[in-house]
Structures are given as C-alpha cells and as structure tokens.
Design a protein around this motif. Structure first.
Motif, PDB file in Angstrom:
ATOM      1  N   ALA A  56       2.896 -19.265 -27.155  1.00  0.00           N
ATOM      2  CA  ALA A  56       4.601 -19.225 -26.669  1.00  0.00           C
ATOM      3  C   ALA A  56       4.810 -17.710 -26.164  1.00  0.00           C
ATOM      4  N   ALA A  57       4.445 -16.844 -26.713  1.00  0.00           N
ATOM      5  CA  ALA A  57       4.579 -15.525 -26.384  1.00  0.00           C
ATOM      6  C   ALA A  57       4.174 -15.236 -25.014  1.00  0.00           C
ATOM      7  N   ILE A  58       2.935 -15.655 -24.681  1.00  0.00           N
ATOM      8  CA  ILE A  58       2.335 -15.298 -23.328  1.00  0.00           C
ATOM      9  C   ILE A  58       3.113 -16.158 -22.130  1.00  0.00           C
ATOM     10  N   ALA A  59       3.463 -17.498 -22.589  1.00  0.00           N
ATOM     11  CA  ALA A  59       4.423 -18.138 -21.914  1.00  0.00           C
ATOM     12  C   ALA A  59       5.576 -17.631 -21.517  1.00  0.00           C
ATOM     13  N   GLU A  60       6.190 -16.788 -22.671  1.00  0.00           N
ATOM     14  CA  GLU A  60       7.443 -16.230 -22.647  1.00  0.00           C
ATOM     15  C   GLU A  60       7.424 -14.789 -21.597  1.00  0.00           C
ATOM     16  N   ALA A  61       6.173 -14.371 -21.546  1.00  0.00           N
ATOM     17  CA  ALA A  61       5.941 -13.145 -20.590  1.00  0.00           C
ATOM     18  C   ALA A  61       5.733 -13.701 -19.184  1.00  0.00           C
ATOM     19  N   GLY A  62       5.558 -15.014 -19.129  1.00  0.00           N
ATOM     20  CA  GLY A  62       5.572 -15.420 -17.514  1.00  0.00           C
ATOM     21  C   GLY A  62       4.278 -15.740 -17.217  1.00  0.00           C
ATOM     22  N   TYR A  63       3.379 -16.128 -18.020  1.00  0.00           N
ATOM     23  CA  TYR A  63       1.823 -16.644 -17.788  1.00  0.00           C
ATOM     24  C   TYR A  63       1.482 -17.763 -18.500  1.00  0.00           C
ATOM     25  N   THR A  64       0.485 -18.180 -17.844  1.00  0.00           N
ATOM     26  CA  THR A  64      -0.258 -19.507 -18.413  1.00  0.00           C
ATOM     27  C   THR A  64      -1.484 -19.330 -18.955  1.00  0.00           C
ATOM     28  N   VAL A  65      -1.654 -19.960 -20.327  1.00  0.00           N
ATOM     29  CA  VAL A  65      -2.846 -19.942 -20.999  1.00  0.00           C
ATOM     30  C   VAL A  65      -3.574 -21.221 -20.536  1.00  0.00           C
ATOM     31  N   ALA A  66      -4.803 -20.602 -19.733  1.00  0.00           N
ATOM     32  CA  ALA A  66      -5.616 -21.675 -19.540  1.00  0.00           C
ATOM     33  C   ALA A  66      -6.374 -22.501 -20.284  1.00  0.00           C
TER      34      ALA A  66
END
Length: 71
Positions: A56-66
């Motif tokens: 969720a934190a990675i998504a909040e930063a604007g990126y996608t966990v592949a």
C-alpha cells in the motif's frame, strides 16, 4: 530481522527512489528500505513486516508492485 523484496514498475529517477523510501519507511516494523533503481526492486528489512502495508505504501508513492522477487 526479516526482509521482503519487491519488483516495482514505474520508477525512473532519484525522486522515485525518495518517494518510495519515504512512504515505505513509515510502515510500522520497517527498519531499512533499499531501492534498486536499475533493476526496479525495493528491499525492505525489519521486524514483523506487513506485506499489505508495504504494498500500500508503494502504491501511495505512485508505483505498482509487479510481484515479489524470488531467488
């Protein structure tokens, strides 16, 4: 201490590294964040790591966990 490694798409510069590092560092239990810009990975070390919170934190930063990095 445990560690999780994620493959993250969309990171391309120092600002990306700073954004991901800042967001993930705020997740409870996270002690260290290493962003590998050339290979698009994020390594997270800490105690009782919350995989959902980190994603969720990675998504909040604007990126996608592949996905996770294995091997």
């Amino acid at each position: 201490m445990s560690e999780n490694r994620y493959r993250v798409t969309g990171m391309s510069c120092g600002h990306c590294v700073a954004s991901v590092t800042e967001e993930v560092s705020e997740v409870p239990g996270v002690d260290e964040v290493e962003v590998g810009l050339p290979d698009g990975t994020v390594l997270v070390r800490g105690r009782d790591l919350d995989d959902t919170g980190i994603r969720a934190a990675i998504a909040e930063a604007g990126y996608t966990v592949a996905g996770p990095v294995t091997g």
